[in-house]
Scaffold this active site. Structure first.
Site, PDB file in Angstrom:
ATOM      1  N   CYS A 127      18.038  -0.044  -8.565  1.00  0.00           N
ATOM      2  CA  CYS A 127      19.352   0.000  -9.224  1.00  0.00           C
ATOM      3  C   CYS A 127      19.323   0.881 -10.467  1.00  0.00           C
ATOM      4  O   CYS A 127      18.337   0.906 -11.210  1.00  0.00           O
ATOM      5  CB  CYS A 127      19.774  -1.396  -9.654  1.00  0.00           C
ATOM      6  SG  CYS A 127      19.946  -2.522  -8.272  1.00  0.00           S
ATOM      7  N   ARG A 150      16.335   7.593  -7.888  1.00  0.00           N
ATOM      8  CA  ARG A 150      15.669   6.290  -7.903  1.00  0.00           C
ATOM      9  C   ARG A 150      15.796   5.566  -6.565  1.00  0.00           C
ATOM     10  O   ARG A 150      15.065   4.625  -6.304  1.00  0.00           O
ATOM     11  CB  ARG A 150      16.264   5.407  -9.000  1.00  0.00           C
ATOM     12  CG  ARG A 150      16.013   5.940 -10.399  1.00  0.00           C
ATOM     13  CD  ARG A 150      16.942   5.281 -11.383  1.00  0.00           C
ATOM     14  NE  ARG A 150      16.584   3.908 -11.660  1.00  0.00           N
ATOM     15  CZ  ARG A 150      15.834   3.505 -12.678  1.00  0.00           C
ATOM     16  NH1 ARG A 150      15.341   4.391 -13.510  1.00  0.00           N
ATOM     17  NH2 ARG A 150      15.573   2.239 -12.889  1.00  0.00           N
ATOM     18  N   TRP A 159      20.440  -0.919  -5.238  1.00  0.00           N
ATOM     19  CA  TRP A 159      19.381  -0.963  -4.226  1.00  0.00           C
ATOM     20  C   TRP A 159      19.291  -2.427  -3.825  1.00  0.00           C
ATOM     21  O   TRP A 159      18.873  -3.267  -4.615  1.00  0.00           O
ATOM     22  CB  TRP A 159      18.081  -0.453  -4.831  1.00  0.00           C
ATOM     23  CG  TRP A 159      16.952  -0.305  -3.854  1.00  0.00           C
ATOM     24  CD1 TRP A 159      16.727   0.742  -3.006  1.00  0.00           C
ATOM     25  CD2 TRP A 159      15.869  -1.225  -3.647  1.00  0.00           C
ATOM     26  NE1 TRP A 159      15.589   0.519  -2.274  1.00  0.00           N
ATOM     27  CE2 TRP A 159      15.048  -0.674  -2.642  1.00  0.00           C
ATOM     28  CE3 TRP A 159      15.525  -2.460  -4.190  1.00  0.00           C
ATOM     29  CZ2 TRP A 159      13.896  -1.312  -2.188  1.00  0.00           C
ATOM     30  CZ3 TRP A 159      14.384  -3.097  -3.738  1.00  0.00           C
ATOM     31  CH2 TRP A 159      13.576  -2.522  -2.754  1.00  0.00           C
ATOM     32  N   ASN A 197      20.587  -4.643 -13.186  1.00  0.00           N
ATOM     33  CA  ASN A 197      19.367  -4.232 -12.491  1.00  0.00           C
ATOM     34  C   ASN A 197      18.347  -5.320 -12.726  1.00  0.00           C
ATOM     35  O   ASN A 197      18.114  -5.708 -13.873  1.00  0.00           O
ATOM     36  CB  ASN A 197      18.874  -2.886 -13.057  1.00  0.00           C
ATOM     37  CG  ASN A 197      17.502  -2.496 -12.511  1.00  0.00           C
ATOM     38  OD1 ASN A 197      17.062  -3.016 -11.493  1.00  0.00           O
ATOM     39  ND2 ASN A 197      16.850  -1.577 -13.204  1.00  0.00           N
ATOM     40  N   GLY A 198      17.755  -5.837 -11.650  1.00  0.00           N
ATOM     41  CA  GLY A 198      16.772  -6.918 -11.787  1.00  0.00           C
ATOM     42  C   GLY A 198      17.062  -7.997 -10.778  1.00  0.00           C
ATOM     43  O   GLY A 198      17.834  -7.790  -9.836  1.00  0.00           O
ATOM     44  N   GLU A 229      -3.732   7.748   0.954  1.00  0.00           N
ATOM     45  CA  GLU A 229      -2.568   8.415   0.377  1.00  0.00           C
ATOM     46  C   GLU A 229      -1.881   9.288   1.431  1.00  0.00           C
ATOM     47  O   GLU A 229      -0.649   9.330   1.519  1.00  0.00           O
ATOM     48  CB  GLU A 229      -3.005   9.234  -0.846  1.00  0.00           C
ATOM     49  CG  GLU A 229      -1.944  10.093  -1.485  1.00  0.00           C
ATOM     50  CD  GLU A 229      -0.703   9.334  -1.952  1.00  0.00           C
ATOM     51  OE1 GLU A 229      -0.717   8.096  -2.007  1.00  0.00           O
ATOM     52  OE2 GLU A 229       0.307   9.995  -2.260  1.00  0.00           O
ATOM     53  N   LYS A 254       1.974   8.760   2.632  1.00  0.00           N
ATOM     54  CA  LYS A 254       2.967   9.845   2.579  1.00  0.00           C
ATOM     55  C   LYS A 254       3.642   9.973   3.936  1.00  0.00           C
ATOM     56  O   LYS A 254       4.858  10.089   4.030  1.00  0.00           O
ATOM     57  CB  LYS A 254       2.249  11.153   2.264  1.00  0.00           C
ATOM     58  CG  LYS A 254       2.430  11.984   1.086  1.00  0.00           C
ATOM     59  CD  LYS A 254       2.954  11.666  -0.202  1.00  0.00           C
ATOM     60  CE  LYS A 254       3.300  10.300  -0.609  1.00  0.00           C
ATOM     61  NZ  LYS A 254       3.011   9.944  -1.957  1.00  0.00           N
ATOM     62  N   GLU A 272       6.006   6.979   4.690  1.00  0.00           N
ATOM     63  CA  GLU A 272       7.217   6.787   3.876  1.00  0.00           C
ATOM     64  C   GLU A 272       8.278   7.862   4.120  1.00  0.00           C
ATOM     65  O   GLU A 272       9.460   7.556   4.011  1.00  0.00           O
ATOM     66  CB  GLU A 272       6.917   6.596   2.389  1.00  0.00           C
ATOM     67  CG  GLU A 272       6.420   7.764   1.615  1.00  0.00           C
ATOM     68  CD  GLU A 272       6.189   7.433   0.128  1.00  0.00           C
ATOM     69  OE1 GLU A 272       5.362   8.114  -0.469  1.00  0.00           O
ATOM     70  OE2 GLU A 272       6.827   6.517  -0.424  1.00  0.00           O
ATOM     71  N   HIS A 295     -15.425  -0.938  14.196  1.00  0.00           N
ATOM     72  CA  HIS A 295     -15.325  -2.383  13.964  1.00  0.00           C
ATOM     73  C   HIS A 295     -13.934  -2.915  14.297  1.00  0.00           C
ATOM     74  O   HIS A 295     -13.570  -4.000  13.857  1.00  0.00           O
ATOM     75  CB  HIS A 295     -15.697  -2.713  12.514  1.00  0.00           C
ATOM     76  CG  HIS A 295     -17.106  -2.318  12.187  1.00  0.00           C
ATOM     77  ND1 HIS A 295     -18.204  -2.982  12.698  1.00  0.00           N
ATOM     78  CD2 HIS A 295     -17.611  -1.292  11.454  1.00  0.00           C
ATOM     79  CE1 HIS A 295     -19.311  -2.387  12.276  1.00  0.00           C
ATOM     80  NE2 HIS A 295     -18.979  -1.351  11.518  1.00  0.00           N
ATOM     81  N   LYS A 317      12.657   5.060  -6.116  1.00  0.00           N
ATOM     82  CA  LYS A 317      11.693   5.850  -6.875  1.00  0.00           C
ATOM     83  C   LYS A 317      11.042   5.020  -7.978  1.00  0.00           C
ATOM     84  O   LYS A 317       9.846   5.076  -8.193  1.00  0.00           O
ATOM     85  CB  LYS A 317      12.403   7.065  -7.483  1.00  0.00           C
ATOM     86  CG  LYS A 317      11.488   7.990  -8.277  1.00  0.00           C
ATOM     87  CD  LYS A 317      10.540   8.728  -7.364  1.00  0.00           C
ATOM     88  CE  LYS A 317       9.525   9.562  -8.104  1.00  0.00           C
ATOM     89  NZ  LYS A 317       8.421   9.964  -7.223  1.00  0.00           N
TER      90      LYS A 317
HETATM   91  O1  M6R Z   1       6.021   4.753 -10.914  1.00  0.00           O
HETATM   92  P1  M6R Z   1       4.768   4.194 -10.339  1.00  0.00           P
HETATM   93  O2  M6R Z   1       3.691   5.188 -10.202  1.00  0.00           O
HETATM   94  O3  M6R Z   1       4.298   2.941 -11.027  1.00  0.00           O
HETATM   95  O4  M6R Z   1       5.193   3.757  -8.862  1.00  0.00           O
HETATM   96  C1  M6R Z   1       4.313   3.093  -8.008  1.00  0.00           C
HETATM   97  C2  M6R Z   1       4.786   3.179  -6.564  1.00  0.00           C
HETATM   98  O5  M6R Z   1       6.030   2.572  -6.415  1.00  0.00           O
HETATM   99  C3  M6R Z   1       4.886   4.640  -6.074  1.00  0.00           C
HETATM  100  O6  M6R Z   1       3.686   5.318  -6.240  1.00  0.00           O
HETATM  101  C4  M6R Z   1       5.275   4.670  -4.579  1.00  0.00           C
HETATM  102  O7  M6R Z   1       4.241   4.149  -3.805  1.00  0.00           O
HETATM  103  C5  M6R Z   1       5.623   6.105  -4.160  1.00  0.00           C
HETATM  104  N1  M6R Z   1       6.872   6.123  -3.458  1.00  0.00           N
HETATM  105  C6  M6R Z   1       4.633   6.711  -3.248  1.00  0.00           C
HETATM  106  O8  M6R Z   1       4.985   7.989  -2.828  1.00  0.00           O
END
Ligand code: M6R
Length: 604
Positions: free
Chosen positions: A2, A27, A75, A100-101, A477, A481, A484, A500, A599
């Protein structure tokens, strides 16, 4: 997640609010809304499901105008994305609230209000707030004192902005656990979830702390603590951002941000400056006393922490644990004397990471933040800070923020090596870091080849990523990527674990991506990959040009330029970023705003 924008001015504010929402789009959100008090003291409202553009269209069709207003991108947490659940929520055609929250006790509050005859129009937790304001306002002198009473009834996290058509020259804001910043204009005041939202109207900001409640009016504001005592907070002047968040000729922000990495890395680390002082004036003394390290972070930032564990233990000889913040915040870990708590975060506002810092912090435990946003909540909660210079990252999928975090963690390792008398390999660090931007450029040059490889993934539903040693978190990672932004299910394994269990998944429909730099584990990895080939698995090997891997039946090799083994985690990451990007583009997903994701994750 949000986003909030609010403003009170002598001029009309609807366009400022919409511009703020556009700037908060990165965001992640599913609906948007805006409420203004017009010149006749009517509360006017627009809500739209989907993008801010839908809200703009509603505004163009039937303009609502006023000098005080609140706006929001939602959101969904409680209740599906819908117009009814979009904020602002209102009561008695008089009050409007954006939030927001998460209000954790909303069910109890809702039941109480319903027993008293209140009808709810949404499924949100937020709506209880506006009805509580409506209910309590008659026994209070003004909106501010009413909000002060209402927040005392709320459990959970909130950033709030509230307007009352009977007080058309002010708005009230409150913060507990979710970010909120005030923008101080000339003869006008604003509030927003982050400074980016307000950059078009001011460069002076006041960061609210938990428990703060404020009343903003034209040209003035007053802040109070939880007990209602007046407080003052520093006004911070921010320089204009170093990088413009404009797309230029790029198709997506993610691609632009991948391409920016050589420069952002150069801005983040200087090979001749690998000292403790980079982390703050007290850092040298704290590092001298550091006997153990606990890293906390989420998502991509967590992967940076996992890489750092390999470096810190091998080169600085300091025991290092890494844990996701959402787990450690709810358990009692053993924190030995001399532990340095390190948080890693792009946004500096991630609710779980912030809560974990507060959970672990106690007298005598030093906290270091590695963060991309100055003055953010995580930076403010830490004694030591290293600011990465990634610049604003707009794509939800983290790219340049991750590689600059890794670069900062290399500097940290080098600084800890020096304070822990392990400097024999310092020269290597200096050389590797000095060459880093060029090494990343060389990988970006492989873009056309990586784009071709990406075509093989377009119709796949699953993928496995394999790495060994420090390249295992890099493969994690890579998998994150891919999932997501392309929505392909992807998992990472340390290659030695394959037999395993996960080997059972391997067949001709399971592409297997391997990260194969020329390090001491290369031969072990080669054997692991043979096991995949023997089961008909199709291999995509990102291999050092000198590793001897060759393209053949069922094996696609991307020859990576040889890079220093210290910085290879960064160069291989860039190649995996490009792979995910082109898979997502080929699948036609919303690369910069993948579904369901935000974000800045400011709720737990
Ligand atoms: O702002 P931050 O680095 O604390 O955020 C952590 C995660 O939410 C962030 O890295 C998320 O996994 C990304 N979308 C990955 O691409």
């Amino acid at each position: 997640m949000c986003g909030i924008v609010a403003g009170v001015a002598k001029r009309e504010v609807s366009e400022i609010l919409l511009e703020g929402l556009r700037r908060l789009e990165y965001r992640g959100y599913d609906s948007a809304g805006m409420a203004l008090i017009d010149n006749d003291r009517n509360l006017q409202l627009h809500k739209a499901l989907g993008k801010v553009a839908e809200l703009e269209a509603a505004q163009a069709q039937q303009p609502i105008i006023g000098c005080v207003g609140i706006a929001h991108t939602r959101w969904a947490t409680h209740g599906e994305p819908s117009t009814a659940n979009a904020h602002p929520h209102t009561a008695s055609d008089r009050y409007a609230v954006v939030h927001n929250g998460i209000i954790e006790n909303h069910t109890v509050l809702r039941e109480d209000l319903e027993r008293g005859g209140v009808s709810f129009l949404s499924q949100t937790d937020t709506e209880v707030i506006v009805h509580l304001i409506d209910q309590l306002r008659p026994s209070h002198t003004d909106l501010l004192s009413t909000v002060q009473s209402v927040v005392n009834k709320l459990d959970g996290a909130y950033a709030l902005a509230v307007i009352d058509r009977e007080e058309p020259q002010s708005l009230v804001v409150a913060r507990q656990g979710s970010p909120l910043v005030l923008g101080v204009g000339i003869g006008e005041m604003f509030a927003g979830s982050d400074t980016l939202a307000l950059r078009s109207v001011t460069d002076r900001f006041v960061y609210l702390e938990d428990g703060d409640i404020g009343c903003l009016s034209v040209g003035d504001y007053a802040l109070y603590d939880r007990a209602g005592e007046p407080i003052s907070r520093q006004v911070v002047h921010l320089e204009p951002p170093k990088t413009e968040d404009v797309l230029a000729d790029y198709a997506h922000y993610m691609l632009k941000e991948i391409h920016e990495q050589p420069q952002r890395l150069m801005d983040t680390v200087q090979a001749e400056n690998l000292t403790a002082e980079q982390f703050g004036p007290e850092a040298a003394e704290i590092f001298l006393k550091t006997r153990a390290i606990q890293i906390i972070a989420c998502g991509t930032s967590y992967h940076a922490g996992l890489v750092a564990k390999y470096w810190i233990e091998e080169f600085a000889q300091i025991p290092c644990s890494v844990e996701v913040a959402s787990e450690i915040r709810y358990r009692i870990p053993v924190i030995v004397d001399g532990t340095l708590i390190i948080s890693i975060s792009q946004s500096g506002e991630t609710a779980d990471t912030l809560a974990a810092i507060n959970h672990l912090g106690s007298a005598g435990i030093a906290r270091l933040a590695i963060c991309n946003v100055d003055h953010s909540a995580i930076v403010r909660a830490s004694e030591l800070v290293y600011l990465t210079q990634a610049g604003p990252e707009i794509g939800v999928a983290s790219t340049k923020a991750f590689t600059t975090q890794l670069a900062a963690l290399l500097v940290l390792t080098a600084a800890l090596m020096q304070t822990n008398n392990q400097q024999s390999r310092l020269k290597e660090f200096e050389e590797a870091i000095a060459n880093l931007p060029l090494a990343v450029e060389a990988v970006i040059d492989l873009e056309p080849k990586i784009k071709q490889l990406a075509n093989h993934f377009v119709t796949k539903h699953h993928a496995l990523f394999l790495g060994r040693g420090v390249f295992y978190p890099i493969s994690m990672e890579g998998a994150l990527k891919l999932k997501e932004i392309s929505y392909i299910h992807a998992e990472a394994y340390p290659a030695g674990e394959l037999k395993h269990g996960p080997l059972a998944l391997v067949d001709e429909d399971m592409p297997v991506v391997a990260v194969a730099p020329n390090n001491g584990l290369l031969e072990k990895l080669r054997s692991n990959l043979e096991e995949v080939r023997a089961r008909g698995g199709e291999l995509f090997v990102f291999a050092d040009e000198e590793s001897g891997f060759e393209t053949g039946p069922g094996v696609h090799v991307l020859a990576m330029p040889h890079s220093h083994i210290l910085t290879a985690p960064i160069t291989y990451t860039v190649a995996l970023q490009l792979l995910s990007y082109y898979v997502a583009v080929a699948r036609g997903t919303d690369v910069d705003k993948p579904r369901n994701l935000a974000k800045s994750v400011t709720v737990e």
